[in-house]
Design an enzyme around this catalytic site. Sequence first.
Site, short mmCIF file in Angstrom:
data_model
loop_
_atom_site.label_atom_id
_atom_site.label_comp_id
_atom_site.label_asym_id
_atom_site.label_seq_id
_atom_site.Cartn_x
_atom_site.Cartn_y
_atom_site.Cartn_z
N SER A 26 9.12 10.10 14.80
CA SER A 26 7.89 9.36 14.50
C SER A 26 6.81 9.71 15.52
O SER A 26 5.70 9.18 15.47
CB SER A 26 8.14 7.85 14.51
OG SER A 26 8.71 7.44 15.73
N ASN A 113 14.17 -1.31 19.86
CA ASN A 113 13.88 -2.28 18.79
C ASN A 113 12.89 -3.36 19.24
O ASN A 113 11.93 -3.67 18.53
CB ASN A 113 15.18 -2.95 18.31
CG ASN A 113 16.14 -1.94 17.72
OD1 ASN A 113 15.80 -0.76 17.60
ND2 ASN A 113 17.34 -2.38 17.35
N THR A 158 -23.03 -13.47 -15.05
CA THR A 158 -21.65 -13.87 -15.31
C THR A 158 -21.23 -13.07 -16.54
O THR A 158 -22.06 -12.82 -17.42
CB THR A 158 -21.50 -15.38 -15.57
OG1 THR A 158 -22.18 -15.70 -16.78
CG2 THR A 158 -22.07 -16.22 -14.44
N HIS A 159 -19.99 -12.66 -16.56
CA HIS A 159 -19.50 -11.74 -17.61
C HIS A 159 -20.37 -10.49 -17.67
O HIS A 159 -20.51 -9.88 -18.72
CB HIS A 159 -19.46 -12.42 -18.99
CG HIS A 159 -18.80 -13.76 -18.96
ND1 HIS A 159 -17.46 -13.93 -19.18
CD2 HIS A 159 -19.30 -14.98 -18.67
CE1 HIS A 159 -17.15 -15.21 -19.06
NE2 HIS A 159 -18.25 -15.87 -18.73
N LYS A 286 -30.09 15.03 -9.38
CA LYS A 286 -29.17 13.94 -9.03
C LYS A 286 -29.34 13.34 -7.65
O LYS A 286 -29.61 14.04 -6.68
CB LYS A 286 -27.73 14.45 -9.16
CG LYS A 286 -27.35 14.85 -10.57
CD LYS A 286 -27.12 13.66 -11.46
CE LYS A 286 -25.73 13.12 -11.20
NZ LYS A 286 -25.38 12.08 -12.15
N ASN A 288 -26.69 10.87 -6.02
CA ASN A 288 -25.43 10.19 -6.32
C ASN A 288 -24.99 9.25 -5.20
O ASN A 288 -25.07 9.62 -4.03
CB ASN A 288 -24.33 11.22 -6.57
CG ASN A 288 -24.56 12.01 -7.85
OD1 ASN A 288 -25.15 11.49 -8.80
ND2 ASN A 288 -24.12 13.25 -7.88
N TYR A 320 17.29 -4.83 12.94
CA TYR A 320 16.46 -3.62 12.87
C TYR A 320 17.11 -2.56 11.97
O TYR A 320 18.32 -2.33 12.05
CB TYR A 320 16.24 -3.03 14.27
CG TYR A 320 15.43 -1.74 14.20
CD1 TYR A 320 14.05 -1.76 14.20
CD2 TYR A 320 16.08 -0.50 14.06
CE1 TYR A 320 13.31 -0.59 14.08
CE2 TYR A 320 15.35 0.67 13.95
CZ TYR A 320 13.97 0.63 13.95
OH TYR A 320 13.24 1.78 13.82
N GLN A 325 10.52 2.07 10.73
CA GLN A 325 9.68 3.04 11.44
C GLN A 325 8.41 3.41 10.67
O GLN A 325 7.36 3.63 11.27
CB GLN A 325 10.51 4.31 11.71
CG GLN A 325 9.73 5.44 12.33
CD GLN A 325 10.65 6.48 12.95
OE1 GLN A 325 11.20 6.25 14.01
NE2 GLN A 325 10.83 7.60 12.27
N LYS A 328 4.44 1.88 10.62
CA LYS A 328 3.27 2.36 11.36
C LYS A 328 2.40 3.30 10.54
O LYS A 328 1.18 3.29 10.68
CB LYS A 328 3.73 3.04 12.66
CG LYS A 328 4.18 2.03 13.71
CD LYS A 328 4.88 2.66 14.89
CE LYS A 328 6.28 3.13 14.57
NZ LYS A 328 7.22 2.10 14.10
N1 ARG Z 1 10.66 4.94 16.34
C1 ARG Z 1 11.35 3.73 16.03
C2 ARG Z 1 10.47 2.88 15.13
O1 ARG Z 1 9.35 3.10 15.07
C3 ARG Z 1 11.66 2.98 17.27
C4 ARG Z 1 12.83 2.07 17.14
C5 ARG Z 1 14.05 2.88 16.97
N2 ARG Z 1 15.20 2.05 17.08
C6 ARG Z 1 16.41 2.49 16.78
N3 ARG Z 1 17.39 1.65 16.92
N4 ARG Z 1 16.65 3.69 16.33
O2 ARG Z 1 10.91 1.93 14.51
#
Ligand code: ARG
Length: 461
Positions: A26, A113, A158-159, A286, A288, A320, A325, A328
Amino acid sequence: MAEPQKTWEHRLAKATDSLAVDFVESLSFDTRLYKYDIVGSIAHAEMLCEQKLLTRDELKQIKDALVEISKEIEEGKFKFDKTLEDIHMAIEAALTAKIGEAGKKLHTGRSRNDQVATDIRLWMRDEIEIIQTKIALLQKALVKLAEKYTDNVMPAYTHFQRAQPISIAAYILSFVEQLHRDYLRLKNCRTILNVSPLGSGAIAGSSLPLDRKKTASLLGFADITYNTIDAVSDRDFCAEFIFCCSMIATHLSKFAEDWIVFSTTEFDFIRIDDAFCTSSSMMPQKRNPDMLELIRGKTGSIYGSLMAILTILKAQPSGYNRDLQDDKRHVFSTSDTIEAYVDMAAAIAANTSFKTEKIAAGIDKGFLDATALAEYLVKKGIPFRTAHGIVGTLVAKCEKENKSLAEVSIDEFKKHSEKIGDDVYGCLGGKNVANSYVTASAASPAQMAEQIKYWKKQLEK
Ligand code: ARG
C-alpha cells in the site's frame, strides 16, 4: 546502513513472491500518511519512555531519527522499498537501519492495526478542516454574488416549471444553506472520529503497561477507544467521511446542473466568465460550461467510493482484515476530488454574472403571480380553495389570449370575483409578488438582505 528487512523473516521460510509483493503493498498510496505515522510514533515512544519501556537516551535517538526520516521523505530523498509493504514498515525499517537496537524497540506494544487506525484518524482530522475552509470560501463567494442581486427577481421552479418569483439572492443562498449542513456534518464526523485507537495492539491490547490516555492526549484526541476489537477494525468514520463528501457533491451537482441550464441560449440567465469556459475544436461559436459538467460528472466518482467503502466493510469478520487497507484508496481519492471540486465551484461563483435585464424581461411569462393573486383573494375573505379555482380559470383564459394576469382589465377581473378591486394590480407582476412575501425566511429581497448580513457575520468567524 544495513539493508531494511521485513519483520517476519524468521517466521516465513520464503521471501514474498514478486506478484504478491505488488498485490499486497500500500506504499504506493499510503505514503501520504507519513507525517501522521511519525507523529504517532513519537507519541508512542514518549509514552514507552514514561512507562520505563525505553530509556531517555533511546527515546532521543528514536525522535531524532524519525525527524530525519520525515525530512528525507519531504525532500524526496527517502528510498521506498515496496517489499516493506506500507508506510508503517518502511519508516520502522529505516529507523532501525539508522539507530539499530533502539529502533527495534519502537514497535513495543503496537501493531500496524492500531497504528494505521490512528494514522487515518489523524490525517482525516486535518483533511476535514481543509475541506471546511474550502466550503466556507465557497459560501463567501456565493454570499458576495447574492448581495449583488438581492433586489433582482427571477423565477423559482418546481417540477422545472415556472413557480413563483424570488429574489435572485434567495436562489443563491439556497446553496449557502446546503453547504452549511455539509460543514456541520463534517464537524460531527470529526468529533466522532477524534478518539485514539493507539494501544489496542493487534486486537486485544497488551500485557505491557501502556498508557493509552497519555498517547491520546499527546496526539490531541478527545478520548481513547474503549473496545480494542472494534478499535482496530472500525472504519465507520471513513464511510461517514465519504458520505459527507457525497452530500457536498450532491449539492454541487445540483448547482452545476442549474448553471449549465441557466447558461444555455434558451435560458440565458447567467454568463460564466470566459476563463471558466472552453470552446469547441470544430464549432467556432461555442462557449461550453465544461467545469460545471466536470463537477456534475465527478459526483459519480465520489458516489463510487461511497459504494466501495461500504462494500469493503460489509460482512468482514470481526477484527482487522487486510480488506481494510483499500479504505485509503477511496478516502484519499474522495478528498482529492472534493477539494478540487469545491475550489472550482467557488471560482465559478466568483466569476459568473446574472443577466438581470434578460431575466426581468421574461419575468411576467408563466403566471408566476398566480399564487399571490389567490392569496390576494384570501385577504378579501374568499376561502383559499375557491380563490385557487378563480385564479385557475383566469390563468387558463389568459393563456388562450396570450396575456399576463396584469393585463386583465378590472371589469374582467370583476366578472370572476366581485371582491377584486383596483388594488389587485399592486400584487401582480414578479417584482411586486417577491416584495410581498412576509413569512419568516421567505424569498423576498428585504429578507434576503437580512440573511446576507447574517451569513456575512457567520462566515467571518
Ligand atoms: N497497510 C495496512 C493497512 O493499510 C496496515 C495494517 C496491516 N496490518 C496487518 N495486520 N497486516 O491496513
